[in-house]
Every structure is written in structure tokens, then in C-alpha cells.
Design an enzyme around this catalytic site. Structure first.
Site, PDB file in Angstrom:
ATOM      1  N   ARG A 200       0.850  -1.187   0.000  1.00 49.43           N
ATOM      2  CA  ARG A 200       0.000   0.000   0.000  1.00 49.43           C
ATOM      3  C   ARG A 200       0.888   1.241   0.000  1.00 49.43           C
ATOM      4  NH1 ARG A 200      -0.751  -2.306   5.488  1.00 49.43           N
ATOM      5  NH2 ARG A 200      -0.289  -0.710   7.016  1.00 49.43           N
ATOM      6  N   HIS A 204      10.385   1.006  -2.185  1.00 50.87           N
ATOM      7  CA  HIS A 204      11.749   1.465  -2.011  1.00 50.87           C
ATOM      8  C   HIS A 204      12.682   0.254  -2.141  1.00 50.87           C
ATOM      9  CE1 HIS A 204      10.067   5.307  -1.142  1.00 50.87           C
ATOM     10  NE2 HIS A 204       9.340   4.807  -0.151  1.00 50.87           N
TER      11      HIS A 204
END
Ligand SMILES: [Zn+2]
Length: 390
Positions: A200, A204
């Protein structure tokens, strides 16, 4: 040849959405029925039922299934199911509806009729009892508990017929895949072992690392976004999708991944919700699901690996799809690469970890985001988003 996992406890998927050609007529008929408003959480469950993601459920649960799924994680027919899927309304509405009656389900937020419910049962529940079993707490500050406590007093059970998916297919064109569609995609690519990566957030480097570990041992990857209602401070889906595209198009092998989304609203039930996430991924055709630290958790309600450990307590055969349990992930300057607590022997002083809150602050203050934490192309998409927020 592709050989995907079967749907949960069923030979075939059981979507409840009627064929497109019949929807207008069904909708007209429903206009004459009593209207029952449904909350955003109930609408998200309705959509999961409609698309077949909750196979083998054919509607909202009755008392025995509610109790069984809350206490023993089992429906009355013995099928594994870790979280009640219920519909509630207030006493006055419930009192006006007879068992055997068909009612129209109306999304409270959009005012749209979504489908019909053949009411087979009306029952009251002990909400605190449900919360203690499912959330391991009845603390009203827990966002999932709060939603249960706000529910109506009476649950309505019965078979659901869906004739709308609201604005999801339109709003999330190119992302909104139903289980039959992901299965067809996986099959066309010849995949059998498919890992789902639930997110959600934008991805990264630690997420990239986990996704790639999954790809090392599976044929393909489903990057699966939560499209249901967001928490304050969450990145909107369109921005998230662009940030994920910025990563995958440059750092993933073409043809090894699919980006998609599904309409659930998070309950933040931690370990119980991790089980549900794995269950419905089986319906989407995934053989594995990445389960990281504190999966589907919130605050400090669950231990960091409760959502791993719960899988070890299940009776054999509960789920065919299995978790890929992953540790806490970070960049380590001494290891000179991404690692987890399972593979890096060094201390926190050598490990780069940035919390979600700190990361937002860094974007808002226009600070440099270390390349070891996030790819510059991902940072660029997010910088543009945060700049527009000011
Ligand atoms: Zn290290």
C-alpha cells in the site's frame, strides 16, 4: 506448462458478478427492493465477493460461519476461513426486512446500488467477542476494532448477486484484475509458481529486495496494491503506480512481473489478516505471498513476526498457497548491500532504516533521500507528488 494452485476449497472460482448483458435489468429490479446502506468496508468485501476473490463464499456470513471464522478460523462446513465477512445494519432496517426477502445493497459513499442480498438469516453478535478473537484486542483505538464497534446491531446473511463494481474498473484501468484474469495472465506466461507482493506504499529498495528474493524462487511476481480506502498520509494509488513503474521498468527483468490492484479495505488485523491475504491470493492464482515484518499490523498491537508464526499453528491443508516469510530489511554499509536481520551480522549503526513518518518529513523538507534507501527515479516521482501537496 502452467499449473497454477487451485482456488481455495473449490474446483473453480465463484465470482458473483452477473454477466454484463444482464446488469441493467437486475439494477432496474433492485430499484424496487428495500435499500440497505453498506459501509466502505462492506463494499470492499462485496467487491471481493463479486470478483471471486473470496471463493468459495457466496455471500455474507450467517451466525455459525461468523462464530466459526472468528473462534476456530473455520466455516461451519469445515473450510478454513480466518476473518468474518459480514454485513450489518441498524435495528430499524433489520426489523423491516423478512427472512427470505431480497434487498438491494447500496454503497453508502456513492449512493449506488451494487447488488442484491437474499436474506437467509438475521442475527445479533457480541462485537467485543469478535474483536478479541480476530484483532486480539477490543481497544477502540485500534482502527479495525473501531469499525466493528461502529457497525449496526444486526447482521444480515445471505447469497449475494453483484451487478456493479462501482467505479473501480474505470478508476483503476490497467490495474483492476479479477482472479480469473490474473490466472489467465499467469497461464499465458507459462507461470506456475507465482509470488504476490502486497503493498500500500511505493516500493523502495527494501521492497525491491524482497520482491526480487521472491522472483529468485518463483516464475513470476504479482505486485498487488491495496485499492480500498486509505489512511491519512497514504500515497494515492495513481502516484504509487507511477513510482512502482519507475522502479520496475528500470530494475526488473521485463516479463517477470505484473502490477495490479484489488479493492480490499485494510482491517489491520495483523496475523489474522495475513492469513486472509494468503487465502485470497490463492484465488488469484498465486502460490506464494511475501509476508514481511508486522504484515497488516498497526501501532504496537502485534509482535513483528506474529504474522509469520500464525502459519505454523494452522492444521495441515488449511491453505495451499504459502507465505514467504521475510525478515526486517535494510541497506547495510558494512555488508555493502541490502540485507535482513537473518543475513547481516552488524548493528543498527551500520544499517540504514527510515520510518514512513521520517520519510514523509524528509520529502516535505526537501531533504536528500539516500540512494541506498530509494532509487532516484522513485524519489523523483514522489518529490513531484509532495511538491504538489504544498
Ligand atoms: Zn551488515
Amino acid at each position: 506448462m502452467s499449473k497454477l494452485v487451485p482456488p481455495h476449497a473449490s474446483d473453480s472460482l465463484m465470482p458473483l458478478l452477473v454477466p454484463e448483458a444482464e446488469r441493467a435489468e437486475e439494477l432496474n429490479r433492485a430499484k424496487t427492493l428495500k435499500h440497505v446502506p453498506i459501509t466502505s468496508r462492506e463494499t470492499s468485501d462485496f467487491l471481493m465477493l463479486a470478483m471471486g476473490a473470496y471463493t468459495p463464499l457466496t455471500g455474507f456470513m450467517g451466525y455459525e460461519d461468523w462464530r466459526g471464522s472468528a473462534v476456530d478460523m473455520k466455516l461451519s462446513n469445515g473450510v478454513f476461513w480466518p476473518i468474518p465477512i459480514t454485513l450489518s445494519c441498524d435495528k430499524d432496517i433489520a426489523g423491516s426486512i423478512g427472512v427470505g426477502e431480497t434487498v438491494a445493497l447500496v454503497d453508502q459513499e456513492s449512493g449506488k446500488i451494487m447488488g442484491a442480498l437474499e436474506v437467509s438469516e438475521k442475527y445479533a453478535i457480541d462485537k467485543i467477542f469478535e474483536c478479541k478473537h480476530v484483532f486480539r484486542t477490543a481497544d477502540p483505538k485500534h482502527p479495525g476494532v473501531a469499525k466493528i464497534l461502529r457497525q449496526g446491531e444486526i447482521n444480515l446473511a445471505g447469497h449475494v448477486t453483484a451487478f456493479s463494481e462501482g467505479s473501480y474498473p474505470e478508476d483503476y484501468k490497467g490495474l483492476y484484475y479479477r482472479p480469473a484474469e490474473t490466472r489467465a495472465l499467469f497461464a499465458s506466461k507459462g507461470w506456475s509458481r507465482v509470488a504476490a507482493f502486497q503493498t500500500r506504499n511505493p516500493m523502495h529498495r527494501s521492497h525491491e529486495y524482497l520482491a526480487k528474493i521472491a522472483l529468485e524462487v518463483c516464475d513470476g511476481l504479482l505486485i498487488h496494491q491495496v485499492l480500498g480506502a486509505l489512511k491519512r498520509g497514504d500515497i494515492p494509488a495513481s502516484v504509487r503506480t507511477r513510482a512502482i513503474d519507475a522502479l520496475t521498468s528500470r530494475y526488473f527483468v521485463p516479463g517477470t512481473y505484473i502490477q495490479a490492484g484489488y479493492p480490499i479495505e485494510m482491517r489491520y488485523a495483523g496475523p489474522r489478516e495475513a492469513l486472509l491475504h494468503v487465502l485470497f491470493r490463492q484465488n488469484f492464482g498465486c502460490s506464494h505471498v511475501v509476508i514481511g515484518r508486522d504484515h497488516a499490523g498497526v501501532g504496537n498491537y502485534y509482535g513483528p513476526f506474529d504474522a509469520h508464526n500464525i502459519f505454523d499453528t494452522l492444521p495441515e491443508g488449511s491453505l495451499i498457497t504459502q507465505p514467504l516469510k521475510m525478515g526486517v530489511t535494510f541497506y547495510c554499509y558494512k555488508c555493502d548491500g541490502l540485507a535482513t536481520t537473518r543475513t547481516c551480522p552488524h548493528g543498527p549503526e551500520d544499517q540504514l532504516q527510515i520510518s514512513g513518518t521520517r520519510l514523509r518529513e524528509m520529502f516535505v523538507n526537501n531533504e536528500k533521500i539516500p540512494e541506498e534507501f530509494s532509487r532516484p527515479e522513485v524519489v523523483a516521482v514522489l518529490r513531484e507528488y509532495y511538491a504538489g501537496q504544498k
